[in-house]
Design an enzyme around this catalytic site. Sequence first.
Site, PDB file in Angstrom:
ATOM      1  N   CYS A   9       0.840  -1.202   0.000  1.00 29.11           N
ATOM      2  CA  CYS A   9       0.000   0.000   0.000  1.00 29.11           C
ATOM      3  C   CYS A   9       0.875   1.253   0.000  1.00 29.11           C
ATOM      4  O   CYS A   9       1.575   1.497  -0.966  1.00 29.11           O
ATOM      5  CB  CYS A   9      -1.003  -0.036   1.161  1.00 29.11           C
ATOM      6  SG  CYS A   9      -2.384   1.094   0.909  1.00 29.11           S
ATOM      7  N   HIS A  14      -3.785  -5.192   0.817  1.00 27.49           N
ATOM      8  CA  HIS A  14      -3.238  -5.514   2.147  1.00 27.49           C
ATOM      9  C   HIS A  14      -3.259  -7.023   2.400  1.00 27.49           C
ATOM     10  O   HIS A  14      -4.145  -7.528   3.082  1.00 27.49           O
ATOM     11  CB  HIS A  14      -4.039  -4.786   3.236  1.00 27.49           C
ATOM     12  CG  HIS A  14      -3.711  -3.336   3.330  1.00 27.49           C
ATOM     13  ND1 HIS A  14      -2.650  -2.866   4.070  1.00 27.49           N
ATOM     14  CD2 HIS A  14      -4.264  -2.257   2.729  1.00 27.49           C
ATOM     15  CE1 HIS A  14      -2.574  -1.552   3.950  1.00 27.49           C
ATOM     16  NE2 HIS A  14      -3.546  -1.154   3.144  1.00 27.49           N
ATOM     17  N   GLU A  40      -1.481  -8.693   4.393  1.00 24.99           N
ATOM     18  CA  GLU A  40      -1.330  -9.002   5.829  1.00 24.99           C
ATOM     19  C   GLU A  40      -2.693  -9.081   6.520  1.00 24.99           C
ATOM     20  O   GLU A  40      -2.827  -9.768   7.527  1.00 24.99           O
ATOM     21  CB  GLU A  40      -0.409  -7.975   6.509  1.00 24.99           C
ATOM     22  CG  GLU A  40      -1.050  -6.638   6.886  1.00 24.99           C
ATOM     23  CD  GLU A  40      -1.334  -5.720   5.688  1.00 24.99           C
ATOM     24  OE1 GLU A  40      -0.983  -6.084   4.541  1.00 24.99           O
ATOM     25  OE2 GLU A  40      -1.918  -4.644   5.911  1.00 24.99           O
TER      26      GLU A  40
END
Length: 250
Positions: A117, A220, A222
């Site tokens: 990002c 994202h 994660e």
Amino acid sequence: MELRKPVIGVPVNLLVDGHGTFPGIERAFVNLDYLRSLRLAGATPIALPFASTREDILAQLACLDGLLFAGGADLCPLTFGEEPIRGLGDVYPDMDTHQLALARAAAEAGLPMLGICRGMQVLNVAFGGTLHQDLDSLGDPLYQHVQRSHRHAISHTVDLVAGTLLERAFGQASIGTNSFHHQAVKALAPDFRVNARTRDGVIEGFERDQGFWALGVQWHPEGMVEKHPEMLRIFQLLVEACDREKVSIA
Ligand code: MN
């Protein structure tokens, strides 16, 4: 001696506490899901506080095998030669200074880098690219890139470019990802290659392996790893690049 786990530095974000016992105090933070994902991928993550002198930047790099630039606030557009438009969000110049210097020094040292990002945007600007300061200011026909759903929820389709590292890693022509960004790559930095796009034309990923290894994704992973374990591949690619680099140095 057996190889230790690659040590991945994660530059910190700045948090200013607005209330509570210590209003106005500045804190450094890293979201735990990045650290958890790196650990799951076989790395040892460590947080890197702000630094600005070349000596301090090089001292940080000396402890590391690779870097992960995480999500966070907007980049100040002055860093890529533009004045701020009204749609620009919060910017923290100390954070920009640290991360841009770190990325450039890491490239000189040949350390692999993953940008997620904002982190992808940092890599693009560090090596000569520019950003859209605010996608909404561009108007239609862009998709919604700040989703109103769970962190892990898939909100748009990302087409992977055939023959890229990312496409080979996933083994499919398109994947579903989450989306929480209002900035995006405008002019791509020289020597980077786009590896992922949404169907409105927004660049959702890039990579390079000439001179140094870098991978950027605009979504994202994660936040998706728990529900979509295939997203761990992105962190594993960084760990594998660090392992290769260590072997070549040894
Ligand atoms: Mn998106």
